[in-house]
Design an enzyme around this catalytic site. Structure first.
Site, PDB file in Angstrom:
ATOM      1  N   GLU A 100     -75.858  24.154  -7.985  1.00  0.00           N
ATOM      2  CA  GLU A 100     -74.625  23.532  -7.487  1.00  0.00           C
ATOM      3  C   GLU A 100     -73.439  23.952  -8.334  1.00  0.00           C
ATOM      4  O   GLU A 100     -72.340  24.157  -7.827  1.00  0.00           O
ATOM      5  CB  GLU A 100     -74.759  22.000  -7.493  1.00  0.00           C
ATOM      6  CG  GLU A 100     -73.609  21.272  -6.799  1.00  0.00           C
ATOM      7  CD  GLU A 100     -72.418  20.995  -7.688  1.00  0.00           C
ATOM      8  OE1 GLU A 100     -71.339  20.726  -7.162  1.00  0.00           O
ATOM      9  OE2 GLU A 100     -72.538  21.073  -8.933  1.00  0.00           O
ATOM     10  N   HIS A 135     -69.578  17.724 -17.766  1.00  0.00           N
ATOM     11  CA  HIS A 135     -69.562  19.122 -18.232  1.00  0.00           C
ATOM     12  C   HIS A 135     -69.298  19.240 -19.735  1.00  0.00           C
ATOM     13  O   HIS A 135     -68.710  20.223 -20.181  1.00  0.00           O
ATOM     14  CB  HIS A 135     -68.516  19.951 -17.466  1.00  0.00           C
ATOM     15  CG  HIS A 135     -68.787  20.062 -15.991  1.00  0.00           C
ATOM     16  ND1 HIS A 135     -67.951  20.755 -15.140  1.00  0.00           N
ATOM     17  CD2 HIS A 135     -69.791  19.581 -15.220  1.00  0.00           C
ATOM     18  CE1 HIS A 135     -68.425  20.685 -13.909  1.00  0.00           C
ATOM     19  NE2 HIS A 135     -69.547  19.973 -13.932  1.00  0.00           N
ATOM     20  N   ASP A 188     -73.926  12.621  -6.898  1.00  0.00           N
ATOM     21  CA  ASP A 188     -73.500  13.639  -7.860  1.00  0.00           C
ATOM     22  C   ASP A 188     -72.220  13.245  -8.586  1.00  0.00           C
ATOM     23  O   ASP A 188     -71.424  14.093  -8.958  1.00  0.00           O
ATOM     24  CB  ASP A 188     -73.339  15.001  -7.158  1.00  0.00           C
ATOM     25  CG  ASP A 188     -73.075  16.134  -8.142  1.00  0.00           C
ATOM     26  OD1 ASP A 188     -73.382  15.968  -9.335  1.00  0.00           O
ATOM     27  OD2 ASP A 188     -72.548  17.170  -7.725  1.00  0.00           O
ATOM     28  N   HIS A 222     -78.494  17.601  -7.586  1.00  0.00           N
ATOM     29  CA  HIS A 222     -78.773  18.986  -7.992  1.00  0.00           C
ATOM     30  C   HIS A 222     -79.445  19.030  -9.358  1.00  0.00           C
ATOM     31  O   HIS A 222     -79.048  18.341 -10.290  1.00  0.00           O
ATOM     32  CB  HIS A 222     -77.524  19.873  -7.937  1.00  0.00           C
ATOM     33  CG  HIS A 222     -76.417  19.505  -8.878  1.00  0.00           C
ATOM     34  ND1 HIS A 222     -76.362  19.978 -10.166  1.00  0.00           N
ATOM     35  CD2 HIS A 222     -75.300  18.754  -8.704  1.00  0.00           C
ATOM     36  CE1 HIS A 222     -75.255  19.525 -10.745  1.00  0.00           C
ATOM     37  NE2 HIS A 222     -74.601  18.778  -9.886  1.00  0.00           N
ATOM     38  N   ASP A 278     -74.784  14.554 -14.794  1.00  0.00           N
ATOM     39  CA  ASP A 278     -74.500  15.653 -13.851  1.00  0.00           C
ATOM     40  C   ASP A 278     -75.605  16.692 -13.947  1.00  0.00           C
ATOM     41  O   ASP A 278     -75.480  17.641 -14.707  1.00  0.00           O
ATOM     42  CB  ASP A 278     -73.128  16.243 -14.173  1.00  0.00           C
ATOM     43  CG  ASP A 278     -72.661  17.224 -13.113  1.00  0.00           C
ATOM     44  OD1 ASP A 278     -73.291  17.289 -12.045  1.00  0.00           O
ATOM     45  OD2 ASP A 278     -71.677  17.936 -13.355  1.00  0.00           O
TER      46      ASP A 278
HETATM   47 ZN   LIG Z   1     -72.810  17.838 -10.323  1.00  0.00          ZN
END
Ligand SMILES: [Zn+2]
Length: 464
Positions: free
Chosen positions: A328, A427, A356, A282, A294
């Site tokens: 995503e 994140h 991912d 993504h 990510d």
């Molecule tokens: Zn991801």
């Protein structure tokens, strides 16, 4: 001791080497004949990928020159344009963007501080999809809980409090519910805001954002993640008894849905162009760090399969399609949009592949499908012996390939990096390209390219 042990260590080493050598020969001997035509192209793909750092350099360009790419942001749309241009430059076919409307959540300014028993700034990140606070913020006494059960036991004390979920990280799957469901569970009992201990192993005071999901039957309260260090401090303060008061300010809000797109490129099949192996990652990310692991890396390593085949003049029987999905992180509208826009050819999808969870070593390939499909995939994976990746694990799913795979009953494969290293930076502002070893990116591209090429080219379609 040393003089006695040395010869033993030497003998053990020789024994191991002989044993490994025999195993390698046995493995070659056991490889079914049908794979013989694929030894040479698989070796060329692996050699081309691992002899270069092209994939890492492409990831560095994406993350340095565009940066993070939250749905609705101008950076994501620049990334879409960039990917279309780069795929064309690679010589891919049918390169285009497929429009998808995405939610547009905006973080705005945000802060949190402990105001009692002493003043401390908290390192925090608002959770994705959270509402904001009033301008002056929300201030309240903390109620610390370590599980949903503890929250229920303390239900009489929740009204007017800021509930703090201080749940030690076990693994992502088991802990993430406190981020996704925690805010609504607290709100239902009267909480005015929620804090969660960051969902990840201890870092270096790195807060982890990520989406929350408000329940329809609970008031929407602001929610944020704090670092593990600040979580431990809040816990110590709570354990000493007395009031612990926190003030939270967040400008987070939604704007109108924005136009975005899945980026699509193909290598059309030479014999069965309507049969498709779809691969991708993504392109969107959270709005902190650079979205390198990510999931910029997942985009690049799957896309590499097509670039490498094109470069080596390997055109498989079936079409290989790369899709860089949008949204995503906070909506999955890209994966759902792809399913809807390709519903009529869902059953023609032979295999879907997603990366991912980063490429950090030790990485592995996972597969989900029928026993017959697994047998074939396990045989193909023997060609990855030079990479030390001939073991095919379970768990081949992915958020973006899930929708089309469910509709078309498509077997799924995933490339997964080491989860501890990945979830340490996941994140966070620390998800940057400098943490990623170029060789690990090349290895991911190599293994994926070889597997995808054989599945796309073998005479019989992969059984469903
Ligand atoms: Zn991801």
């Amino acid at each position: 001791m040393w003089s006695l042990r040395r010869p033993m260590r030497g003998r053990l080493w020789i024994t191991l080497a002989v044993w490994c050598g025999i195993t390698a020969i046995d493995a070659r001997g056991q490889t079914p004949n049908w794979l013989d035509p694929y030894r040479e192209p698989a070796a060329r793909l692996i050699g081309e990928a691992t002899g270069d750092t092209f994939a890492w350099r492409r990831l560095a360009i994406l993350t340095d020159t565009i940066g993070h790419r939250l749905s609705g942001s101008p950076q994501l749309e620049r990334a879409v344009e960039w990917a279309v241009a780069e795929m064309k430059r690679d010589g891919l076919e049918n390169v285009h963007a497929e429009k998808v409307l995405v939610p547009h959540w905006v973080r705005g300014n945000e802060s949190a501080e402990i105001v009692e028993p002493a003043h401390h700034a908290l390192v925090m990140l608002g959770l994705g999809n959270s509402v904001g606070t009033r301008t002056e913020g929300v201030q309240g006494e903390i109620l610390t809980v370590r599980s949903f059960n503890e929250l229920e036991s303390a239900s009489a004390q929740v009204t007017g409090r800021i509930v703090f979920f201080n749940v030690p990280y076990m693994n992502y799957e088991e802990t993430v519910a406190y981020r996704t469901e925690g805010p609504s569970r607290a709100a239902r009992l009267g909480a005015v805001a929620a804090l969660v201990r960051s969902i990840g192993p201890p870092g270096l005071r790195t807060p982890h954002t990520g989406a929350l999901q408000y329940a329809a039957d609970a008031p929407r309260i602001p929610a944020a993640a704090v670092t593990t260090e600040d979580a431990d401090r809040l816990q110590r303060m709570a354990d000493r008894g007395g009031r612990v008061v926190v003030r939270l300010r967040m400008e987070a809000h939604f704007e109108a849905d924005a136009e975005s797109a899945n980026v699509v490129g193909e290598l059309r099949g030479r014999e069965k162009p309507n049969e498709v192996v779809v691969v991708g990652g993504h392109l969107d990310s959270w709005d902190v760090g650079a979205g390198a692991s990510d999931d910029g890396g997942g985009c690049v390593v799957t896309w590499e399969a097509l670039r490498l085949m094109k470069k080596l003049n390997l055109r498989p029987r079936r079409t290989v399609r790369v899709v860089l999905w949008t949204n995503e992180e906070n909506g999955t509208r890209g994966g759902n949009g792809y399913r809807d826009q390709h519903a009529n050819e869902a059953a023609n999808h032979i295999l879907s592949v997603e990366s991912d969870t980063g490429v950090f070593a030790p990485a592995r390939l996972g597969f989900s499908g029928s026993e017959a499909a697994r047998k074939t995939m396990t045989e193909i994976a023997l060609l990855l012996a030079p990479l030390g990746m001939q073991e095919l694990a379970s768990g081949g799913g992915g958020a973006d390939i899930g929708p089309i795979s469910a509709l078309g009953k498509v077997p799924m494969m995933a490339y997964s990096g080491d989860s501890n290293r990945y979830f340490t930076i996941h994140h966070t502002p620390a998800d940057t390209v400098d943490r990623i070893d170029p060789q690990e990116v090349s290895k991911a591209a190599a293994s994926l390219a070889a597997m995808i090429y054989v599945v796309a080219d073998m005479p019989q379609a992969l059984p469903k």
